[in-house]
Design a protein around this motif. Structure first.
Motif, PDB file in Angstrom:
ATOM      1  N   LEU A 118       0.811  -1.218   0.000  1.00 19.90           N
ATOM      2  CA  LEU A 118       0.000   0.000   0.000  1.00 19.90           C
ATOM      3  C   LEU A 118       0.845   1.269   0.000  1.00 19.90           C
ATOM      4  CD1 LEU A 118      -2.802  -1.002   2.547  1.00 19.90           C
ATOM      5  CD2 LEU A 118      -3.019  -0.734   0.072  1.00 19.90           C
ATOM      6  N   GLU A 119       2.106   1.145   0.402  1.00 25.08           N
ATOM      7  CA  GLU A 119       3.036   2.284   0.411  1.00 25.08           C
ATOM      8  C   GLU A 119       2.459   3.492   1.156  1.00 25.08           C
ATOM      9  OE1 GLU A 119       3.971   3.019  -3.657  1.00 25.08           O
ATOM     10  OE2 GLU A 119       5.312   1.286  -3.805  1.00 25.08           O
ATOM     11  N   GLY A 120       1.905   3.214   2.348  1.00 24.39           N
ATOM     12  CA  GLY A 120       1.414   4.302   3.189  1.00 24.39           C
ATOM     13  C   GLY A 120      -0.066   4.589   3.071  1.00 24.39           C
ATOM     14  N   GLU A 121      -0.740   4.048   2.064  1.00 24.26           N
ATOM     15  CA  GLU A 121      -2.172   4.284   1.919  1.00 24.26           C
ATOM     16  C   GLU A 121      -2.948   3.501   2.980  1.00 24.26           C
ATOM     17  OE1 GLU A 121      -3.745   3.657  -1.933  1.00 24.26           O
ATOM     18  OE2 GLU A 121      -2.089   4.663  -2.967  1.00 24.26           O
ATOM     19  N   ASP A 122      -4.159   3.970   3.267  1.00 24.27           N
ATOM     20  CA  ASP A 122      -5.009   3.290   4.248  1.00 24.27           C
ATOM     21  C   ASP A 122      -5.494   1.953   3.700  1.00 24.27           C
ATOM     22  OD1 ASP A 122      -4.769   5.374   6.029  1.00 24.27           O
ATOM     23  OD2 ASP A 122      -6.553   6.420   5.274  1.00 24.27           O
ATOM     24  N   LEU A 123      -5.682   1.014   4.593  1.00 25.18           N
ATOM     25  CA  LEU A 123      -6.194  -0.295   4.219  1.00 25.18           C
ATOM     26  C   LEU A 123      -7.651  -0.162   3.792  1.00 25.18           C
ATOM     27  CD1 LEU A 123      -5.090  -3.259   4.285  1.00 25.18           C
ATOM     28  CD2 LEU A 123      -6.271  -3.497   6.471  1.00 25.18           C
ATOM     29  N   ALA A 124      -8.012  -0.782   2.685  1.00 33.09           N
ATOM     30  CA  ALA A 124      -9.387  -0.712   2.188  1.00 33.09           C
ATOM     31  C   ALA A 124     -10.353  -1.274   3.221  1.00 33.09           C
ATOM     32  CB  ALA A 124      -9.512  -1.486   0.872  1.00 33.09           C
ATOM     33  N   GLY A 125     -11.556  -0.716   3.228  1.00 34.53           N
ATOM     34  CA  GLY A 125     -12.553  -1.113   4.215  1.00 34.53           C
ATOM     35  C   GLY A 125     -12.873  -2.588   4.204  1.00 34.53           C
ATOM     36  N   MET A 126     -12.827  -3.209   3.004  1.00 30.92           N
ATOM     37  CA  MET A 126     -13.164  -4.625   2.894  1.00 30.92           C
ATOM     38  C   MET A 126     -12.166  -5.510   3.635  1.00 30.92           C
ATOM     39  SD  MET A 126     -14.422  -4.946  -1.067  1.00 30.92           S
ATOM     40  CE  MET A 126     -14.726  -6.702  -0.857  1.00 30.92           C
ATOM     41  N   TYR A 127     -10.976  -4.969   3.939  1.00 31.51           N
ATOM     42  CA  TYR A 127      -9.954  -5.756   4.622  1.00 31.51           C
ATOM     43  C   TYR A 127      -9.938  -5.517   6.132  1.00 31.51           C
ATOM     44  CZ  TYR A 127      -7.864  -6.996   0.132  1.00 31.51           C
ATOM     45  OH  TYR A 127      -7.649  -7.493  -1.126  1.00 31.51           O
ATOM     46  N   GLN A 128     -10.796  -4.636   6.620  1.00 29.54           N
ATOM     47  CA  GLN A 128     -10.723  -4.271   8.029  1.00 29.54           C
ATOM     48  C   GLN A 128     -11.048  -5.440   8.956  1.00 29.54           C
ATOM     49  OE1 GLN A 128      -9.392  -1.680   9.253  1.00 29.54           O
ATOM     50  NE2 GLN A 128      -9.171  -0.562   7.306  1.00 29.54           N
ATOM     51  N   GLU A 129     -12.066  -6.237   8.602  1.00 24.71           N
ATOM     52  CA  GLU A 129     -12.407  -7.385   9.448  1.00 24.71           C
ATOM     53  C   GLU A 129     -11.256  -8.389   9.486  1.00 24.71           C
ATOM     54  OE1 GLU A 129     -14.805  -7.999  11.423  1.00 24.71           O
ATOM     55  OE2 GLU A 129     -16.118  -6.304  10.989  1.00 24.71           O
ATOM     56  N   LEU A 130     -10.671  -8.633   8.314  1.00 21.65           N
ATOM     57  CA  LEU A 130      -9.532  -9.546   8.245  1.00 21.65           C
ATOM     58  C   LEU A 130      -8.353  -8.991   9.029  1.00 21.65           C
ATOM     59  CD1 LEU A 130      -8.828 -12.250   6.915  1.00 21.65           C
ATOM     60  CD2 LEU A 130      -7.864 -10.974   4.997  1.00 21.65           C
ATOM     61  N   ASN A 131      -8.196  -7.675   8.981  1.00 16.90           N
ATOM     62  CA  ASN A 131      -7.119  -7.014   9.728  1.00 16.90           C
ATOM     63  C   ASN A 131      -7.308  -7.206  11.232  1.00 16.90           C
ATOM     64  OD1 ASN A 131      -4.844  -5.231  10.127  1.00 16.90           O
ATOM     65  ND2 ASN A 131      -6.320  -3.653  10.681  1.00 16.90           N
ATOM     66  N   ARG A 132      -8.545  -7.072  11.696  1.00 19.81           N
ATOM     67  CA  ARG A 132      -8.813  -7.245  13.128  1.00 19.81           C
ATOM     68  C   ARG A 132      -8.556  -8.691  13.557  1.00 19.81           C
ATOM     69  NH1 ARG A 132     -12.559  -2.863  12.392  1.00 19.81           N
ATOM     70  NH2 ARG A 132     -14.106  -4.164  11.352  1.00 19.81           N
ATOM     71  N   LEU A 133      -8.928  -9.627  12.695  1.00 20.10           N
ATOM     72  CA  LEU A 133      -8.676 -11.035  13.028  1.00 20.10           C
ATOM     73  C   LEU A 133      -7.191 -11.337  13.087  1.00 20.10           C
ATOM     74  CD1 LEU A 133     -11.398 -12.925  10.930  1.00 20.10           C
ATOM     75  CD2 LEU A 133     -11.304 -12.655  13.421  1.00 20.10           C
ATOM     76  N   SER A 134      -6.433 -10.752  12.155  1.00 16.49           N
ATOM     77  CA  SER A 134      -4.995 -11.016  12.127  1.00 16.49           C
ATOM     78  C   SER A 134      -4.274 -10.389  13.312  1.00 16.49           C
ATOM     79  CB  SER A 134      -4.390 -10.502  10.822  1.00 16.49           C
ATOM     80  OG  SER A 134      -4.401  -9.088  10.773  1.00 16.49           O
ATOM     81  N   ALA A 135      -4.881  -9.366  13.928  1.00 20.94           N
ATOM     82  CA  ALA A 135      -4.246  -8.681  15.057  1.00 20.94           C
ATOM     83  C   ALA A 135      -4.440  -9.424  16.376  1.00 20.94           C
ATOM     84  CB  ALA A 135      -4.793  -7.259  15.178  1.00 20.94           C
ATOM     85  N   ILE A 136      -5.312 -10.425  16.401  1.00 20.34           N
ATOM     86  CA  ILE A 136      -5.531 -11.188  17.632  1.00 20.34           C
ATOM     87  C   ILE A 136      -4.268 -11.981  17.956  1.00 20.34           C
ATOM     88  CG2 ILE A 136      -6.874 -13.041  18.711  1.00 20.34           C
ATOM     89  CD1 ILE A 136      -9.190 -12.314  16.887  1.00 20.34           C
ATOM     90  N   PRO A 137      -3.752 -11.885  19.175  1.00 18.85           N
ATOM     91  CA  PRO A 137      -2.572 -12.679  19.540  1.00 18.85           C
ATOM     92  C   PRO A 137      -2.800 -14.152  19.233  1.00 18.85           C
ATOM     93  CG  PRO A 137      -3.064 -11.087  21.260  1.00 18.85           C
ATOM     94  CD  PRO A 137      -4.206 -11.031  20.293  1.00 18.85           C
ATOM     95  N   ASP A 138      -1.773 -14.817  18.723  1.00 21.04           N
ATOM     96  CA  ASP A 138      -1.940 -16.189  18.272  1.00 21.04           C
ATOM     97  C   ASP A 138      -2.388 -17.131  19.387  1.00 21.04           C
ATOM     98  OD1 ASP A 138      -1.293 -15.541  15.669  1.00 21.04           O
ATOM     99  OD2 ASP A 138       0.852 -15.901  15.948  1.00 21.04           O
ATOM    100  N   TRP A 139      -1.968 -16.885  20.636  1.00 14.33           N
ATOM    101  CA  TRP A 139      -2.362 -17.780  21.726  1.00 14.33           C
ATOM    102  C   TRP A 139      -3.837 -17.584  22.080  1.00 14.33           C
ATOM    103  CZ3 TRP A 139      -4.242 -16.085  26.439  1.00 14.33           C
ATOM    104  CH2 TRP A 139      -4.064 -14.730  26.724  1.00 14.33           C
ATOM    105  N   VAL A 140      -4.340 -16.358  21.874  1.00 13.41           N
ATOM    106  CA  VAL A 140      -5.771 -16.096  22.097  1.00 13.41           C
ATOM    107  C   VAL A 140      -6.590 -16.643  20.933  1.00 13.41           C
ATOM    108  CG1 VAL A 140      -7.523 -14.288  22.390  1.00 13.41           C
ATOM    109  CG2 VAL A 140      -5.261 -14.038  23.448  1.00 13.41           C
ATOM    110  N   ARG A 141      -6.007 -16.595  19.737  1.00 13.81           N
ATOM    111  CA  ARG A 141      -6.706 -17.039  18.536  1.00 13.81           C
ATOM    112  C   ARG A 141      -7.175 -18.500  18.655  1.00 13.81           C
ATOM    113  NH1 ARG A 141      -6.096 -14.622  14.087  1.00 13.81           N
ATOM    114  NH2 ARG A 141      -4.064 -13.844  14.754  1.00 13.81           N
ATOM    115  N   ALA A 142      -6.316 -19.345  19.207  1.00 12.78           N
ATOM    116  CA  ALA A 142      -6.672 -20.756  19.345  1.00 12.78           C
ATOM    117  C   ALA A 142      -7.935 -20.928  20.179  1.00 12.78           C
ATOM    118  CB  ALA A 142      -5.508 -21.531  19.960  1.00 12.78           C
ATOM    119  N   LEU A 143      -8.038 -20.160  21.274  1.00  9.69           N
ATOM    120  CA  LEU A 143      -9.232 -20.215  22.113  1.00  9.69           C
ATOM    121  C   LEU A 143     -10.439 -19.640  21.379  1.00  9.69           C
ATOM    122  CD1 LEU A 143      -7.658 -19.035  25.501  1.00  9.69           C
ATOM    123  CD2 LEU A 143      -8.107 -21.383  24.748  1.00  9.69           C
ATOM    124  N   PHE A 144     -10.207 -18.552  20.659  1.00 10.48           N
ATOM    125  CA  PHE A 144     -11.280 -17.895  19.902  1.00 10.48           C
ATOM    126  C   PHE A 144     -11.858 -18.838  18.839  1.00 10.48           C
ATOM    127  CE2 PHE A 144     -12.516 -15.348  16.148  1.00 10.48           C
ATOM    128  CZ  PHE A 144     -13.541 -14.602  16.706  1.00 10.48           C
TER     129      PHE A 144
END
Length: 211
Positions: free
Chosen positions: A109-135
């Protein structure tokens, strides 16, 4: 289908656009010797991939398409894909999320904002991996949201090591080969499948289909 392949392969435009693809022209001689003009095709009819159930309108579209092919003399046979769609979706997101936290998408993206369609995926990817397993366990076995669990289990906060990437690559090759074997065993020339489980959605709403 023949006209589409001829339009693609008899022109230089596609190969000039991607110089890493070896130019392969439409072989008119082989086509004439095999299933030439007027020869019936054997088409596999797939109504669901096992991950999503098609809605009534998509089911009707598939039936109409199958009837249209049969009216032209082609053979349409109901069949099931060699792998459950959930396995394919899981592998897709594991590969897409192998870098961790959408690293390469952000880099591109070279500094551009992440498109809205990727925001949910972005939030999921930000979950700590040890919490993700429980989630993932909670979403799948308590909430009953197996599609969300599949996607959340694919993306990662931290990237995979080289061995992990190699294992995903091998899994992808096995999936590809399973489809090649499936088409050969079933003696199919093509597959008739839903494009999506639902009719066309409004722009920006496709993420709600998965999440």
């Amino acid at each position: 289908l023949t006209l589409v392949l001829r339009a693609w392969w008899d022109s230089d435009r596609m190969f000039l656009a991607d110089p890493y693809v070896t130019p392969q022209r439409f072989n008119h001689q082989v086509y004439a010797q095999g299933r030439g003009e007027g020869m019936p095709l054997r088409v596999g009819l797939v109504r669901s991939d096992g991950h999503f159930k098609s809605c009534a309108t998509v089911e009707r579209a598939l039936t109409m398409a199958a009837e249209g092919l049969e009216s032209q003399g082609h053979v349409v046979v109901p069949t099931q894909l060699p792998l459950n769609g959930t396995e394919i979706v899981r592998l897709f997101y594991q590969i897409m999320g192998a870098d961790g936290s959408l690293h390469f998408i952000r880099q591109a993206l070279e500094g551009e904002d992440l498109a809205g369609m990727y925001q949910e995926l972005n939030r999921l990817s930000a979950i700590p991996d040890w919490v993700r397993a429980l989630f993932v366990v909670w979403m799948k076995h308590v909430a009953g949201e197996h599609r969300v669990a599949t996607i959340a289990g694919g993306v990662r906060q931290h990237g995979l090591d080289v061995r992990g990437v190699f294992e995903l690559t091998n899994s992808l090759r096995r999936v590809q080969q399973s489809y090649v074997d499936f088409m050969r065993e079933q003696q199919l020339d093509a597959l008739l499948t839903p494009v999506a489980p639902l009719p066309a959605m409004t722009h920006g709403n496709s993420t709600r289909l998965m999440l």
